[in-house]
Motif scaffolding. Structure first.
Motif, PDB file in Angstrom:
ATOM      1  N   HIS A   1      -5.897  16.959   1.170  1.00 57.04           N
ATOM      2  CA  HIS A   1      -6.754  15.873   1.094  1.00 57.04           C
ATOM      3  C   HIS A   1      -7.830  15.976   2.134  1.00 57.04           C
ATOM      4  CE1 HIS A   1      -3.667  13.930  -1.236  1.00 57.04           C
ATOM      5  NE2 HIS A   1      -2.697  14.317  -0.394  1.00 57.04           N
ATOM      6  N   THR A   2      -8.941  15.633   1.877  1.00 58.41           N
ATOM      7  CA  THR A   2     -10.180  15.631   2.771  1.00 58.41           C
ATOM      8  C   THR A   2     -10.181  14.122   3.462  1.00 58.41           C
ATOM      9  OG1 THR A   2     -11.882  14.943   1.184  1.00 58.41           O
ATOM     10  CG2 THR A   2     -11.590  17.226   1.745  1.00 58.41           C
ATOM     11  N   SER A   3      -9.410  12.956   2.763  1.00 57.66           N
ATOM     12  CA  SER A   3      -9.520  11.777   3.435  1.00 57.66           C
ATOM     13  C   SER A   3      -8.408  11.170   2.750  1.00 57.66           C
ATOM     14  CB  SER A   3     -10.663  10.882   3.010  1.00 57.66           C
ATOM     15  OG  SER A   3     -11.000  10.841   1.765  1.00 57.66           O
ATOM     16  N   LEU A   4      -8.118   9.789   3.476  1.00 60.18           N
ATOM     17  CA  LEU A   4      -7.083   9.004   2.489  1.00 60.18           C
ATOM     18  C   LEU A   4      -7.501   7.471   2.275  1.00 60.18           C
ATOM     19  CD1 LEU A   4      -3.437   9.738   4.640  1.00 60.18           C
ATOM     20  CD2 LEU A   4      -4.241  10.503   2.269  1.00 60.18           C
ATOM     21  N   GLU A   5      -6.872   7.002   1.247  1.00 59.45           N
ATOM     22  CA  GLU A   5      -7.034   5.559   1.038  1.00 59.45           C
ATOM     23  C   GLU A   5      -6.637   4.869   2.192  1.00 59.45           C
ATOM     24  OE1 GLU A   5      -8.489   3.839  -1.334  1.00 59.45           O
ATOM     25  OE2 GLU A   5      -8.470   5.090  -3.106  1.00 59.45           O
ATOM     26  N   ALA A   6      -7.398   4.078   2.629  1.00 56.82           N
ATOM     27  CA  ALA A   6      -7.122   2.977   3.576  1.00 56.82           C
ATOM     28  C   ALA A   6      -5.614   2.241   3.518  1.00 56.82           C
ATOM     29  CB  ALA A   6      -8.297   2.047   4.165  1.00 56.82           C
ATOM     30  N   SER A   7      -5.423   1.751   2.245  1.00 54.78           N
ATOM     31  CA  SER A   7      -4.101   1.143   2.228  1.00 54.78           C
ATOM     32  C   SER A   7      -2.852   1.951   2.253  1.00 54.78           C
ATOM     33  CB  SER A   7      -4.240   0.640   0.632  1.00 54.78           C
ATOM     34  OG  SER A   7      -4.670   1.595  -0.317  1.00 54.78           O
ATOM     35  N   ALA A   8      -3.181   3.309   1.543  1.00 51.70           N
ATOM     36  CA  ALA A   8      -2.152   4.326   1.854  1.00 51.70           C
ATOM     37  C   ALA A   8      -1.738   4.721   3.197  1.00 51.70           C
ATOM     38  CB  ALA A   8      -2.540   5.615   0.888  1.00 51.70           C
TER      39      ALA A   8
ATOM     40  N   GLN B  99     -16.800   3.984   2.523  1.00 57.51           N
ATOM     41  CA  GLN B  99     -16.671   2.956   1.278  1.00 57.51           C
ATOM     42  C   GLN B  99     -17.605   3.697   0.093  1.00 57.51           C
ATOM     43  OE1 GLN B  99     -18.351   1.750   4.519  1.00 57.51           O
ATOM     44  NE2 GLN B  99     -16.452   1.423   5.048  1.00 57.51           N
ATOM     45  N   ASP B 100     -17.048   4.376  -0.686  1.00 59.16           N
ATOM     46  CA  ASP B 100     -17.548   4.750  -1.897  1.00 59.16           C
ATOM     47  C   ASP B 100     -17.393   3.911  -3.118  1.00 59.16           C
ATOM     48  OD1 ASP B 100     -18.204   7.097  -0.555  1.00 59.16           O
ATOM     49  OD2 ASP B 100     -15.984   7.818  -0.912  1.00 59.16           O
ATOM     50  N   ALA B 101     -18.733   3.608  -3.746  1.00 60.83           N
ATOM     51  CA  ALA B 101     -18.834   2.741  -4.869  1.00 60.83           C
ATOM     52  C   ALA B 101     -18.016   3.458  -6.153  1.00 60.83           C
ATOM     53  CB  ALA B 101     -19.962   2.484  -5.408  1.00 60.83           C
ATOM     54  N   LEU B 102     -17.177   2.638  -7.022  1.00 54.26           N
ATOM     55  CA  LEU B 102     -16.361   3.358  -7.883  1.00 54.26           C
ATOM     56  C   LEU B 102     -16.996   3.503  -9.255  1.00 54.26           C
ATOM     57  CD1 LEU B 102     -12.742   1.592  -7.137  1.00 54.26           C
ATOM     58  CD2 LEU B 102     -13.595   4.075  -6.681  1.00 54.26           C
ATOM     59  N   GLU B 103     -18.176   2.875  -9.303  1.00 55.97           N
ATOM     60  CA  GLU B 103     -18.896   2.810 -10.430  1.00 55.97           C
ATOM     61  C   GLU B 103     -20.064   3.800 -10.418  1.00 55.97           C
ATOM     62  OE1 GLU B 103     -19.627  -1.377 -10.318  1.00 55.97           O
ATOM     63  OE2 GLU B 103     -21.653  -1.083 -10.206  1.00 55.97           O
ATOM     64  N   ASP B 104     -20.846   3.928 -11.426  1.00 55.98           N
ATOM     65  CA  ASP B 104     -21.960   4.852 -11.662  1.00 55.98           C
ATOM     66  C   ASP B 104     -22.991   4.513 -10.477  1.00 55.98           C
ATOM     67  OD1 ASP B 104     -23.926   6.686 -12.038  1.00 55.98           O
ATOM     68  OD2 ASP B 104     -24.387   5.727 -14.080  1.00 55.98           O
TER      69      ASP B 104
ATOM     70  N   THR C  80     -25.594 -12.476  -5.489  1.00 56.17           N
ATOM     71  CA  THR C  80     -25.336 -13.339  -6.637  1.00 56.17           C
ATOM     72  C   THR C  80     -24.050 -13.690  -6.603  1.00 56.17           C
ATOM     73  OG1 THR C  80     -24.515 -11.330  -7.754  1.00 56.17           O
ATOM     74  CG2 THR C  80     -26.874 -11.733  -7.798  1.00 56.17           C
ATOM     75  N   GLY C  81     -23.116 -13.483  -5.572  1.00 61.06           N
ATOM     76  CA  GLY C  81     -21.753 -13.851  -5.453  1.00 61.06           C
ATOM     77  C   GLY C  81     -20.782 -12.888  -6.248  1.00 61.06           C
ATOM     78  N   GLU C  82     -21.115 -11.950  -6.923  1.00 57.82           N
ATOM     79  CA  GLU C  82     -20.272 -10.973  -7.432  1.00 57.82           C
ATOM     80  C   GLU C  82     -20.246  -9.619  -6.578  1.00 57.82           C
ATOM     81  OE1 GLU C  82     -21.737  -9.586 -11.094  1.00 57.82           O
ATOM     82  OE2 GLU C  82     -22.329 -11.766 -12.055  1.00 57.82           O
ATOM     83  N   GLU C  83     -19.420  -9.005  -6.347  1.00 56.34           N
ATOM     84  CA  GLU C  83     -18.871  -7.753  -5.882  1.00 56.34           C
ATOM     85  C   GLU C  83     -18.847  -6.330  -6.538  1.00 56.34           C
ATOM     86  OE1 GLU C  83     -15.220  -8.675  -3.793  1.00 56.34           O
ATOM     87  OE2 GLU C  83     -16.113 -10.353  -2.477  1.00 56.34           O
ATOM     88  N   ARG C  84     -19.331  -5.649  -5.886  1.00 57.57           N
ATOM     89  CA  ARG C  84     -19.242  -4.339  -6.366  1.00 57.57           C
ATOM     90  C   ARG C  84     -18.050  -3.531  -5.896  1.00 57.57           C
ATOM     91  NH1 ARG C  84     -24.200   0.292  -6.186  1.00 57.57           N
ATOM     92  NH2 ARG C  84     -23.250   1.773  -7.471  1.00 57.57           N
ATOM     93  N   PRO C  85     -17.325  -2.927  -6.744  1.00 58.39           N
ATOM     94  CA  PRO C  85     -15.972  -2.492  -6.472  1.00 58.39           C
ATOM     95  C   PRO C  85     -16.284  -1.093  -5.483  1.00 58.39           C
ATOM     96  CG  PRO C  85     -16.319  -1.998  -8.926  1.00 58.39           C
ATOM     97  CD  PRO C  85     -17.400  -2.984  -8.193  1.00 58.39           C
ATOM     98  N   VAL C  86     -15.439  -1.046  -4.562  1.00 57.98           N
ATOM     99  CA  VAL C  86     -15.585   0.175  -3.644  1.00 57.98           C
ATOM    100  C   VAL C  86     -14.236   0.800  -3.402  1.00 57.98           C
ATOM    101  CG1 VAL C  86     -17.814  -0.579  -2.366  1.00 57.98           C
ATOM    102  CG2 VAL C  86     -15.351  -1.355  -1.461  1.00 57.98           C
ATOM    103  N   ARG C  87     -14.240   2.111  -2.988  1.00 54.51           N
ATOM    104  CA  ARG C  87     -13.009   2.456  -2.551  1.00 54.51           C
ATOM    105  C   ARG C  87     -13.086   2.808  -0.841  1.00 54.51           C
ATOM    106  NH1 ARG C  87     -11.121   8.751  -4.308  1.00 54.51           N
ATOM    107  NH2 ARG C  87     -13.145   9.174  -3.372  1.00 54.51           N
ATOM    108  N   VAL C  88     -12.091   2.486  -0.306  1.00 53.78           N
ATOM    109  CA  VAL C  88     -12.174   2.395   1.023  1.00 53.78           C
ATOM    110  C   VAL C  88     -11.465   3.800   1.489  1.00 53.78           C
ATOM    111  CG1 VAL C  88     -11.893   1.501   3.468  1.00 53.78           C
ATOM    112  CG2 VAL C  88     -12.605   0.070   1.497  1.00 53.78           C
ATOM    113  N   LEU C  89     -11.873   4.728   2.256  1.00 52.47           N
ATOM    114  CA  LEU C  89     -11.434   5.758   2.644  1.00 52.47           C
ATOM    115  C   LEU C  89     -11.344   6.017   4.270  1.00 52.47           C
ATOM    116  CD1 LEU C  89     -12.533   8.335  -0.233  1.00 52.47           C
ATOM    117  CD2 LEU C  89     -10.342   7.135  -0.081  1.00 52.47           C
ATOM    118  N   VAL C  90     -10.639   6.721   4.518  1.00 53.04           N
ATOM    119  CA  VAL C  90     -10.508   7.279   6.191  1.00 53.04           C
ATOM    120  C   VAL C  90     -10.193   8.490   6.162  1.00 53.04           C
ATOM    121  CG1 VAL C  90      -9.470   6.773   8.415  1.00 53.04           C
ATOM    122  CG2 VAL C  90      -9.458   4.766   6.798  1.00 53.04           C
ATOM    123  N   GLY C  91     -10.969   9.427   7.048  1.00 52.38           N
ATOM    124  CA  GLY C  91     -10.689  10.599   7.074  1.00 52.38           C
ATOM    125  C   GLY C  91     -11.070  11.169   8.453  1.00 52.38           C
ATOM    126  N   LEU C  92     -10.559  12.514   8.847  1.00 47.61           N
ATOM    127  CA  LEU C  92     -10.822  13.215  10.005  1.00 47.61           C
ATOM    128  C   LEU C  92     -12.404  13.434   9.991  1.00 47.61           C
ATOM    129  CD1 LEU C  92      -7.792  15.499  10.588  1.00 47.61           C
ATOM    130  CD2 LEU C  92      -8.440  13.385  11.688  1.00 47.61           C
TER     131      LEU C  92
END
Length: 879
Positions: free
Chosen positions: A339-346, A376-381, A400-412
């Motif tokens: 892995h080059t990084s890990l999910e923050a939750s994992a 923080q990487d956007a999960l959509e296009d 607008t009150g809406e949120e864009r989904p992101v993936r939070v990763l932590v890495g060395l």
């Protein structure tokens, strides 16, 4: 498939060595991390599912520390640390492969026991100069691979490679210093993503982040920075420029030894600790005992025991120093697993399972101290406008009150920034027009002279800076045709392979192509080093590759980057070439790929070619698979199948089917066995008698492949039995005799097959694919092993006329589709399978694909492509 060829051999060596403990599953001389799982996954439950199982497992690195070194280790298990007793547990599984596309993610279950597998079973990167005992550095030092000419005053290949890596680290540090904000991607962030982003910004501004990172401060819209111009590194490193780091002062080592003794840790750790922590190491270690985790092979429970001995009642589970050290250690184990990084939750879940009371606070502390990076990487296009934002007409954006989904990763930092650097370099190749090398008419004539998929490959390369090419062994004829056509147009065209055997095989293929003969017979593959007939090379060029004008166009990737092979570098530090074809591309990890891409000059063309079904790289990342999934450049899939029964068998395995094939010439032979002892006995019979007599392939051209090093039928036992039969001797030179086949690991992740020539006061003299190598005597135990039997990762990149794949019963959990595919496809003319796993083999082929790895490269490439598309749109509007 036929049964075993007849044999007159009635008896022979092969009973398991009673001193080899089946539980010692790892050997840091070899291997790869578990494909897609953080090390330690399933290890606590006692599973031994690595490429090696309880009976033996491939290790993380091909550069291995001394066997048996350190407390609590045995036969390759390196449980070096405080108060560890007994032999190590088997490591987690290595279901390596490149079949799945897209970026994999590690779950909390993947991380929950991270590190217990790799570290516990002894996987160690000996770069600190020592293992858990007296193990020497397998990755650096004066014993590294010598250059082809062996000229005095020149740096060895391994030293040059390490120096090039250090130069890359310095470049990454400069890029980091130039950053004015955190590494960002996506748009509007909220929740944990915004909190982690705020923590990084606070660190970079010199302030400690306030309170809890996981509260919800108001985020700011994030914008990805533009890709900077690549920084050119200097040319090949000379002996004076890339010296190995100086050893720590004796007084520093002695002071560290005293601290280790006070904490009950082995004194043998003094040198690696002093090397890792530098000046004042003793004071730093006394103030923060958990820094012992910086030493490869030390496990968290050992560091906890050391801290309790030094701090007494002050050693608490909620100590900030402990949580920070555990966070970094888990990320290091994840990197060993690919892995080059890990999910923050994992990551936080794994911290909780390791006994860290406040996992969120531990992660916050590591981020605050700059020991880890958050992304923080956007999960959509990325090209789609974020729904959470809209423009108010003056360039500002309103929520607008809406949120864009992101993936939070932590890495060395080293892997995260290498991945960013690789994405930038690939974007440069993709978005820039290739140099004007050859006319359009010339390229079209070269394409017209080719056949099949080679025509498409040549046409794609003529107009693009980056092209992907996939196919099996037979498809290598297409890159060979491409190189021949490019050289005819006057291009400085080179090919680079993963191993010297692959280099020699492709050299023969190039010669056949230049002579108009097409691909040579697979049975005439270059002989493995060590036989009386020598090897296929006919001469030696000054760059260390086979002699002859055309053959000098092939090098290994490691030799190309270190300067020991290849065309050299121009005045700007870039490789002096116009076209580079990288074969065995699935073996590229992110750091090697970043070095390679950034070494290409502007206008150069890059072709990445390989078989996506083989095992993935030893190092972190899955570069080739990520590029295939991203679809950001032309991809030419070869339509040239591998011929014969072997080709039919391997092709079926690649799609998940293990079928019985007709083998009238005994191309495929199944040898059933009942136990590991019989497996060793039958393997020796096959190599020494049956295959030479019935198939006509001598023992020197036969390779034995088994799932791991340890166990009753691992490489150690098999090599001992094969040596006794094929080259008996007293082992006067550290267990070696002249004529022994060996596997030499100059640096972690690389294995060079060769043979022993002699030994003297300088060390052990080897011949590795015709290149003389001298390994200092203090590094022999750490970097040289017998090489009649290899693991699949050691064999990747090479091909032999005959292969004997050994599958003992205790190897069932080690098997996966990529492992079986890789092992079986090493055979050119004949494959014998010593089969003792019953239904585990077809089940592995049909049900156990490659395990995913968590990487950022696909999203980074998508973001780069979106930026380029937007730039072209803006240019068109202005026009």
């Amino acid at each position: 498939m036929s049964t075993e060829p007849e044999t007159t051999q009635k008896a022979g060596p092969g009973s398991p060595d009673p001193e080899v403990d089946p539980s010692t599953a790892r050997d840091p001389r070899e291997g790869t991390p578990d494909e897609g799982r953080v090390p330690g996954d399933e290890a606590v439950a006692g599973d031994a599912t690595a490429e090696g199982t309880a009976a033996g497992d491939e290790t993380v690195h091909d550069g291995e520390a001394a066997e048996g070194a350190g407390t609590g280790s045995e036969a390759g298990a390196r449980d070096s640390g405080a108060a560890a007793k007994g032999s190590a547990k088997p490591d987690s599984s290595r279901d390596s492969g490149a079949g799945a596309e897209g970026s994999g993610e590690a779950s909390a279950a993947d991380v929950e026991d991270a590190g217990r597998g790799v570290a516990e079973a002894g996987a160690e990167d000996s770069s600190a100069g020592s293992g858990a005992g007296e193990g020497s550095d397998a990755g650096s030092g004066p014993g590294a691979d010598a250059d082809a000419g062996g000229a005095a005053g020149k740096m060895s290949e391994a030293e040059a490679e390490l120096a090039a890596q250090r130069a890359e680290r310095e470049r990454i540090e400069r890029r980091k210093a130039e950053k004015k904000g955190p590494v960002e991607s996506g748009a509007k962030l909220s929740g944990r993503a915004a909190d982690l982003l705020a923590a990084v910004r606070a660190v970079e501004s010199g302030e400690k982040p306030a309170a809890a990172v996981f509260t919800s401060p108001e985020p700011e819209p994030a914008r990805r920075r533009a890709a900077p111009e690549p920084v050119r590194r200097p040319g090949p490193v000379t002996a004076g420029a890339g010296a190995v780091p100086a050893a720590p002062a004796p007084e520093t080592v002695q002071a560290v030894r005293q601290v280790l003794t006070a904490g009950g840790a082995p004194e043998s750790l003094a040198l690696p600790v002093a090397t890792a922590l530098g000046e004042g190491a003793a004071d730093r270690l006394r103030a923060d005992p958990w820094q012992l985790l910086h030493i490869t092979g030390v496990r968290p429970e050992q560091a906890d025991g050391f801290a309790r001995a030094l701090l007494g009642a002050e050693s608490r589970p909620d100590d900030e120093r402990r949580g920070r050290a555990f966070t970094v250690w888990l990320l290091e184990q994840a990197a060993l697993a690919g892995h080059t990084s890990l999910e923050a939750s994992a990551l936080t879940s794994a911290l909780a399972l390791r006994g860290v009371p406040d996992a969120d606070a531990a992660l916050q502390s590591a981020l605050a101290e700059g020991e880890a990076l958050v992304f923080q990487d956007a999960l959509e296009d990325p090209g789609t406008p974020a729904p959470a934002q809209e423009s108010d007409g003056d360039g500002d954006e309103e929520e607008t009150g809406e949120e864009r989904p992101v993936r939070v990763l932590v890495g060395l930092e080293r892997y995260a920034l290498a991945e960013e650097s690789l994405a930038d370099g690939l974007a440069r190749l993709i978005n820039s027009a290739p140099g004007e090398h050859g006319t359009a008419e010339g390229w079209e004539q070269a394409a017209a002279a080719a056949r099949g998929s080679a025509v498409e490959l040549i046409r794609a390369v003529s107009g693009h800076g980056l092209v992907l090419h996939t196919g099996g062994e037979a498809s290598r004829a297409e890159p060979a045709r491409l190189l021949a056509g490019a050289r005819a147009l006057g291009l400085r065209a080179w090919a680079a392979t993963h191993s010297p055997l692959g280099r020699d095989g492709f050299t023969e293929l190039l010669r056949a192509t230049d002579a108009g003969q097409g691909a040579p017979d697979a049975g005439r593959a270059p002989r493995a080093e060590g036989g009386p007939a020598g090897h296929a090379r006919t001469g030696q060029g000054g760059d260390g590759v086979p002699g002859g004008a055309q053959s000098r166009a092939v090098a290994t990737v490691a030799g190309l980057l270190s300067g020991a092979e290849g065309p050299g570098r121009d005045a700007d530090g870039a490789l002096d070439l116009d076209l580079l074809v990288v074969l065995d591309a699935p073996q590229l990890d992110v750091e090697t790929a970043a070095l390679l891409v950034e070494s290409l000059p502007d206008g150069a063309r890059l072709v990445l070619s390989g078989d996506p079904a083989v095992l993935w790289s030893v190092g972190p990342g899955r570069v080739f698979a990520d590029l295939l999934a991203a679809r950001v450049c032309p991809h030419i899939a070869s339509r040239l199948p591998d011929p014969g029964p072997l080709g039919e068998l391997v092709s079926g395995i690649g799609v998940g089917e293990l079928t019985q094939v007709a083998a009238p010439g005994k191309e495929v032979v199944i040898v059933p066995v009942r136990d590991a002892g019989e497996a060793v006995h039958r393997t020796v019979q096959l190599v020494a008698d049956s295959v030479p007599r019935a198939i006509g392939v001598p023992a020197e051209q036969t390779v034995v492949i088994t799932p791991g090093h340890g166990g009753a039928a691992g490489t150690r036992v098999l090599n001992a039995a094969l040596k006794e039969r094929l080259n008996p001797g007293p082992g006067r030179f550290g267990g070696f005799d002249p004529g022994d086949r060996i596997a030499y690991s100059p640096v972690p992740g690389r294995t060079l097959p060769g043979r022993v020539v002699t030994a003297d006061a300088e060390g052990l003299h080897l011949s590795c694919s015709g290149v003389p190598v001298v390994v200092p005597r203090e590094r022999v135990e750490a970097s040289v092993r017998h090489g009649w039997a290899l693991t699949a990762h050691q064999a990747v990149g090479g091909r032999w006329p005959a292969a004997v794949v050994v599958l003992p019963g205790d190897a069932a959990q080690a098997l996966s589709r990529p492992w079986v595919y890789t092992a079986f496809s090493r055979a050119g003319r004949h494959l014998s399978v010593v089969h003792g796993v019953e239904q585990a083999l077809p089940r592995a082929v049909t049900e156990v694909p490659a395990r995913p790895r968590t990487t950022r490269l696909p999203l980074l490439l998508a973001a780069q492509a979106a930026q380029a598309a937007q730039a072209r749109t803006e240019e068109g509007a202005e026009a």
